[in-house]
Design a protein around this motif. Structure first.
Motif, PDB file in Angstrom:
ATOM      1  N   GLY A 110       0.501  -1.448  -0.369  1.00 48.72           N
ATOM      2  CA  GLY A 110       0.044  -0.442  -0.219  1.00 48.72           C
ATOM      3  C   GLY A 110       0.793   1.260   0.402  1.00 48.72           C
ATOM      4  N   LYS A 111       0.314   2.182   0.343  1.00 51.98           N
ATOM      5  CA  LYS A 111       0.479   3.307  -0.045  1.00 51.98           C
ATOM      6  C   LYS A 111       1.780   3.778   1.730  1.00 51.98           C
ATOM      7  N   HIS A 112       0.817   3.139   2.886  1.00 45.43           N
ATOM      8  CA  HIS A 112       1.940   3.571   4.302  1.00 45.43           C
ATOM      9  C   HIS A 112       2.053   2.672   4.455  1.00 45.43           C
ATOM     10  N   GLY A 113       3.677   1.978   3.390  1.00 44.76           N
ATOM     11  CA  GLY A 113       4.115   0.167   4.178  1.00 44.76           C
ATOM     12  C   GLY A 113       5.000   0.204   2.758  1.00 44.76           C
ATOM     13  N   PRO A 114       5.744  -1.724   3.232  1.00 45.20           N
ATOM     14  CA  PRO A 114       6.048  -1.110   1.829  1.00 45.20           C
ATOM     15  C   PRO A 114       5.568  -2.194   0.523  1.00 45.20           C
ATOM     16  N   ARG A 115       6.608  -1.794  -0.488  1.00 44.95           N
ATOM     17  CA  ARG A 115       5.717  -1.933  -1.045  1.00 44.95           C
ATOM     18  C   ARG A 115       6.688  -3.340  -2.261  1.00 44.95           C
ATOM     19  N   HIS A 116       6.548  -4.046  -2.775  1.00 45.73           N
ATOM     20  CA  HIS A 116       6.896  -5.361  -2.962  1.00 45.73           C
ATOM     21  C   HIS A 116       6.982  -5.380  -5.000  1.00 45.73           C
ATOM     22  N   THR A 117       7.439  -5.583  -5.357  1.00 48.21           N
ATOM     23  CA  THR A 117       7.435  -5.474  -6.345  1.00 48.21           C
ATOM     24  C   THR A 117       8.457  -6.867  -7.404  1.00 48.21           C
ATOM     25  N   SER A 163       8.944  -8.079 -10.898  1.00 50.09           N
ATOM     26  CA  SER A 163       9.298  -7.278 -13.170  1.00 50.09           C
ATOM     27  C   SER A 163       9.318  -9.015 -13.160  1.00 50.09           C
ATOM     28  N   SER A 164       9.215  -9.447 -14.552  1.00 52.91           N
ATOM     29  CA  SER A 164       8.803 -11.063 -15.684  1.00 52.91           C
ATOM     30  C   SER A 164      11.179 -10.803 -15.831  1.00 52.91           C
ATOM     31  N   SER A 165      11.544  -9.464 -15.940  1.00 55.09           N
ATOM     32  CA  SER A 165      12.702  -9.930 -16.308  1.00 55.09           C
ATOM     33  C   SER A 165      13.423 -10.277 -15.070  1.00 55.09           C
ATOM     34  N   GLY A 166      12.981 -10.281 -14.063  1.00 56.49           N
ATOM     35  CA  GLY A 166      14.302 -10.980 -13.261  1.00 56.49           C
ATOM     36  C   GLY A 166      14.572 -10.140 -11.566  1.00 56.49           C
ATOM     37  N   ARG A 167      13.896  -8.389 -11.825  1.00 51.76           N
ATOM     38  CA  ARG A 167      13.714  -7.643 -10.471  1.00 51.76           C
ATOM     39  C   ARG A 167      13.444  -8.098  -9.708  1.00 51.76           C
ATOM     40  N   ARG A 168      13.448  -7.823  -8.361  1.00 51.06           N
ATOM     41  CA  ARG A 168      12.506  -7.901  -7.363  1.00 51.06           C
ATOM     42  C   ARG A 168      13.260  -6.550  -6.842  1.00 51.06           C
ATOM     43  N   THR A 169      12.110  -5.659  -6.095  1.00 53.73           N
ATOM     44  CA  THR A 169      12.226  -4.263  -5.779  1.00 53.73           C
ATOM     45  C   THR A 169      11.177  -4.737  -4.627  1.00 53.73           C
ATOM     46  N   THR A 170      12.464  -3.951  -3.283  1.00 55.52           N
ATOM     47  CA  THR A 170      11.092  -3.561  -1.691  1.00 55.52           C
ATOM     48  C   THR A 170      11.237  -2.425  -2.225  1.00 55.52           C
ATOM     49  N   SER A 171      10.365  -1.001  -1.781  1.00 51.62           N
ATOM     50  CA  SER A 171      10.282   0.213  -1.658  1.00 51.62           C
ATOM     51  C   SER A 171       9.290   0.778  -0.331  1.00 51.62           C
ATOM     52  N   MET A 172      10.205   2.176   0.330  1.00 56.41           N
ATOM     53  CA  MET A 172       9.549   2.363   1.502  1.00 56.41           C
ATOM     54  C   MET A 172       9.005   3.449   1.403  1.00 56.41           C
ATOM     55  N   ASP A 173       8.354   4.732   1.562  1.00 54.15           N
ATOM     56  CA  ASP A 173       8.473   5.918   2.279  1.00 54.15           C
ATOM     57  C   ASP A 173       8.884   6.203   3.367  1.00 54.15           C
ATOM     58  N   SER A 175      16.785  -3.340  -4.011  1.00 53.96           N
ATOM     59  CA  SER A 175      16.694  -4.402  -5.305  1.00 53.96           C
ATOM     60  C   SER A 175      17.546  -5.580  -5.575  1.00 53.96           C
ATOM     61  N   THR A 176      17.138  -6.601  -6.020  1.00 49.84           N
ATOM     62  CA  THR A 176      18.147  -7.940  -6.734  1.00 49.84           C
ATOM     63  C   THR A 176      17.730  -8.567  -7.500  1.00 49.84           C
ATOM     64  N   ARG A 177      18.488  -8.811  -8.331  1.00 51.47           N
ATOM     65  CA  ARG A 177      17.968 -10.034  -9.565  1.00 51.47           C
ATOM     66  C   ARG A 177      17.822 -11.178  -9.000  1.00 51.47           C
ATOM     67  N   GLY A 178      16.690 -11.993  -9.760  1.00 54.72           N
ATOM     68  CA  GLY A 178      16.503 -12.942  -9.260  1.00 54.72           C
ATOM     69  C   GLY A 178      17.118 -14.199  -9.685  1.00 54.72           C
TER      70      GLY A 178
END
Length: 65
Positions: A30-37, A39-49, A61-64
């Motif tokens: 959500g908007k108020h907490g961590p976001r996990h993404t 992608s089909s290219s194998g990239r995984r991203t965790t972001s937080m405001d 970010s990490t490569r899968g």
């Protein structure tokens, strides 16, 4: 200036499907907490405001493969 393509669709339950020219990704969270993404290219991203008046964002970010 090159042209870019990006389209984002909201799916119920807080899931977002993002499509661009090179890959597709699914984002959860959500908007108020961590976001996990993931992608089909194998990239995984965790972001937080981070709190504060400047709207900073911390991303990891990490490569899968």
């Amino acid at each position: 200036m090159p042209l870019t393509f990006r389209k984002s669709f909201r799916i119920p339950l807080g899931v977002r499907l993002n499509i661009n020219r090179r890959s597709r990704s699914i984002a959860t969270g959500g908007k108020h907490g961590p976001r996990h993404t993931r992608s089909s290219s194998g990239r995984r991203t965790t972001s937080m405001d981070l709190p504060g008046p400047f709207e900073w964002r911390r991303t990891r970010s990490t490569r899968g493969h």
